[in-house]
Design a protein around this motif. Structure first.
Motif, PDB file in Angstrom:
ATOM      1  N   GLU A  45      81.892  40.792 -17.027  1.00  0.00           N
ATOM      2  CA  GLU A  45      81.196  39.610 -17.524  1.00  0.00           C
ATOM      3  C   GLU A  45      80.323  40.025 -18.699  1.00  0.00           C
ATOM      4  O   GLU A  45      79.469  40.896 -18.565  1.00  0.00           O
ATOM      5  CB  GLU A  45      80.355  38.971 -16.425  1.00  0.00           C
ATOM      6  CG  GLU A  45      81.211  38.374 -15.322  1.00  0.00           C
ATOM      7  CD  GLU A  45      80.383  37.672 -14.267  1.00  0.00           C
ATOM      8  OE1 GLU A  45      80.302  36.450 -14.331  1.00  0.00           O
ATOM      9  OE2 GLU A  45      79.831  38.378 -13.418  1.00  0.00           O
ATOM     10  N   ARG A  95      79.334  33.064 -22.393  1.00  0.00           N
ATOM     11  CA  ARG A  95      79.637  33.952 -21.262  1.00  0.00           C
ATOM     12  C   ARG A  95      81.146  34.087 -21.176  1.00  0.00           C
ATOM     13  O   ARG A  95      81.860  33.090 -21.109  1.00  0.00           O
ATOM     14  CB  ARG A  95      79.099  33.374 -19.960  1.00  0.00           C
ATOM     15  CG  ARG A  95      79.378  34.250 -18.755  1.00  0.00           C
ATOM     16  CD  ARG A  95      78.888  33.567 -17.473  1.00  0.00           C
ATOM     17  NE  ARG A  95      79.546  34.145 -16.339  1.00  0.00           N
ATOM     18  CZ  ARG A  95      80.734  33.746 -15.855  1.00  0.00           C
ATOM     19  NH1 ARG A  95      81.394  32.765 -16.401  1.00  0.00           N
ATOM     20  NH2 ARG A  95      81.261  34.339 -14.810  1.00  0.00           N
ATOM     21  N   GLN A 129      82.300  30.282 -20.760  1.00  0.00           N
ATOM     22  CA  GLN A 129      81.253  29.265 -20.687  1.00  0.00           C
ATOM     23  C   GLN A 129      80.480  29.285 -21.991  1.00  0.00           C
ATOM     24  O   GLN A 129      79.966  30.332 -22.394  1.00  0.00           O
ATOM     25  CB  GLN A 129      80.278  29.548 -19.547  1.00  0.00           C
ATOM     26  CG  GLN A 129      80.787  29.238 -18.185  1.00  0.00           C
ATOM     27  CD  GLN A 129      79.705  29.444 -17.126  1.00  0.00           C
ATOM     28  OE1 GLN A 129      78.561  29.782 -17.415  1.00  0.00           O
ATOM     29  NE2 GLN A 129      80.079  29.257 -15.881  1.00  0.00           N
ATOM     30  N   TRP A 130      80.414  28.140 -22.647  1.00  0.00           N
ATOM     31  CA  TRP A 130      79.708  28.037 -23.911  1.00  0.00           C
ATOM     32  C   TRP A 130      78.559  27.057 -23.741  1.00  0.00           C
ATOM     33  O   TRP A 130      78.754  25.930 -23.307  1.00  0.00           O
ATOM     34  CB  TRP A 130      80.663  27.577 -24.998  1.00  0.00           C
ATOM     35  CG  TRP A 130      80.053  27.217 -26.315  1.00  0.00           C
ATOM     36  CD1 TRP A 130      80.247  26.046 -26.990  1.00  0.00           C
ATOM     37  CD2 TRP A 130      79.202  28.011 -27.137  1.00  0.00           C
ATOM     38  NE1 TRP A 130      79.556  26.072 -28.177  1.00  0.00           N
ATOM     39  CE2 TRP A 130      78.898  27.266 -28.300  1.00  0.00           C
ATOM     40  CE3 TRP A 130      78.636  29.279 -26.999  1.00  0.00           C
ATOM     41  CZ2 TRP A 130      78.080  27.743 -29.315  1.00  0.00           C
ATOM     42  CZ3 TRP A 130      77.814  29.762 -28.018  1.00  0.00           C
ATOM     43  CH2 TRP A 130      77.547  29.009 -29.156  1.00  0.00           C
ATOM     44  N   SER A 131      77.361  27.520 -24.053  1.00  0.00           N
ATOM     45  CA  SER A 131      76.163  26.679 -24.025  1.00  0.00           C
ATOM     46  C   SER A 131      75.656  26.552 -25.456  1.00  0.00           C
ATOM     47  O   SER A 131      74.873  27.393 -25.918  1.00  0.00           O
ATOM     48  CB  SER A 131      75.083  27.297 -23.136  1.00  0.00           C
ATOM     49  OG  SER A 131      75.536  27.445 -21.818  1.00  0.00           O
ATOM     50  N   VAL A 144      77.775  38.538 -21.628  1.00  0.00           N
ATOM     51  CA  VAL A 144      76.948  37.410 -22.041  1.00  0.00           C
ATOM     52  C   VAL A 144      76.407  37.722 -23.428  1.00  0.00           C
ATOM     53  O   VAL A 144      75.709  38.722 -23.630  1.00  0.00           O
ATOM     54  CB  VAL A 144      75.795  37.149 -21.053  1.00  0.00           C
ATOM     55  CG1 VAL A 144      74.935  35.981 -21.538  1.00  0.00           C
ATOM     56  CG2 VAL A 144      76.340  36.875 -19.651  1.00  0.00           C
ATOM     57  N   TYR A 145      76.768  36.857 -24.379  1.00  0.00           N
ATOM     58  CA  TYR A 145      76.346  37.003 -25.765  1.00  0.00           C
ATOM     59  C   TYR A 145      75.209  36.016 -26.029  1.00  0.00           C
ATOM     60  O   TYR A 145      75.402  34.806 -25.902  1.00  0.00           O
ATOM     61  CB  TYR A 145      77.491  36.670 -26.721  1.00  0.00           C
ATOM     62  CG  TYR A 145      78.780  37.418 -26.484  1.00  0.00           C
ATOM     63  CD1 TYR A 145      79.046  38.631 -27.120  1.00  0.00           C
ATOM     64  CD2 TYR A 145      79.757  36.886 -25.635  1.00  0.00           C
ATOM     65  CE1 TYR A 145      80.238  39.291 -26.921  1.00  0.00           C
ATOM     66  CE2 TYR A 145      80.955  37.551 -25.437  1.00  0.00           C
ATOM     67  CZ  TYR A 145      81.190  38.750 -26.071  1.00  0.00           C
ATOM     68  OH  TYR A 145      82.376  39.411 -25.881  1.00  0.00           O
ATOM     69  N   SER A 170      74.677  41.382 -22.840  1.00  0.00           N
ATOM     70  CA  SER A 170      74.568  42.037 -21.532  1.00  0.00           C
ATOM     71  C   SER A 170      75.976  42.121 -20.960  1.00  0.00           C
ATOM     72  O   SER A 170      76.812  41.249 -21.224  1.00  0.00           O
ATOM     73  CB  SER A 170      73.623  41.296 -20.588  1.00  0.00           C
ATOM     74  OG  SER A 170      74.149  40.039 -20.247  1.00  0.00           O
ATOM     75  N   ALA A 192      84.154  35.940 -18.993  1.00  0.00           N
ATOM     76  CA  ALA A 192      84.514  36.660 -17.764  1.00  0.00           C
ATOM     77  C   ALA A 192      85.981  37.061 -17.864  1.00  0.00           C
ATOM     78  O   ALA A 192      86.852  36.204 -18.023  1.00  0.00           O
ATOM     79  CB  ALA A 192      84.275  35.793 -16.539  1.00  0.00           C
ATOM     80  N   VAL A 203      74.524  30.509 -26.141  1.00  0.00           N
ATOM     81  CA  VAL A 203      74.892  31.552 -25.191  1.00  0.00           C
ATOM     82  C   VAL A 203      76.367  31.388 -24.828  1.00  0.00           C
ATOM     83  O   VAL A 203      76.799  30.308 -24.443  1.00  0.00           O
ATOM     84  CB  VAL A 203      74.020  31.488 -23.920  1.00  0.00           C
ATOM     85  CG1 VAL A 203      74.526  32.464 -22.866  1.00  0.00           C
ATOM     86  CG2 VAL A 203      72.568  31.765 -24.257  1.00  0.00           C
TER      87      VAL A 203
END
Length: 133
Positions: A47, A31, A22-24, A49-50, A107, A33, A29
């Protein structure tokens, strides 16, 4: 950061398969998985999260290819801290592609899985891509 140390020393992504990326872009951000493990050590969903992720089109395309091809596995990964404090996660995929993810925060969470199967829907998602419509 302790999550980076945990990823480097305690978590093996070897032979893992991406379940979802998932790219925001607006929030920077990413994510990731990944389903990892084997019959001897059990399976888990890792998982990552960068925050403050820096990704160009080539890196995003490589992640898209890896997430969309369920025969692609994570072969090797390493983490590093750059002299300017930027954090880096390098991931080598088999049979092709290598991705470098530069980021500011991280995280990591790990949860048990019963096997190595991954959800086939939504392998690569860009969040906020259609928010302006």
């Amino acid at each position: 950061p302790s999550a980076l140390v945990r990823l480097a020393r305690e978590i093996s992504l070897h032979d893992g398969v991406i379940e979802q990326v998932q790219w925001s872009p607006a929030e920077k951000v990413l994510r990731l998985a990944v389903v990892c493990g084997d019959l001897q050590n059990s399976y888990s969903l890792v998982e990552i999260v960068y925050g403050g992720a820096l990704l160009g089109e080539q890196r995003l395309d490589a992640l898209r290819r890896a997430a969309s091809d369920r025969d692609v596995e994570l072969l090797y990964d390493e983490v590093d801290v750059q002299p300017d404090g930027l954090l880096t996660h390098r991931i080598l995929f088999h049979p092709r592609d290598e991705v470098t993810i530069d980021f500011e925060t991280i995280s990591v969470s790990v949860s048990p899985r019963s096997d190595k199967r991954v959800d086939l829907g939504g392998a690569f998602v860009v969040k906020g891509a259609f928010d302006d419509r």
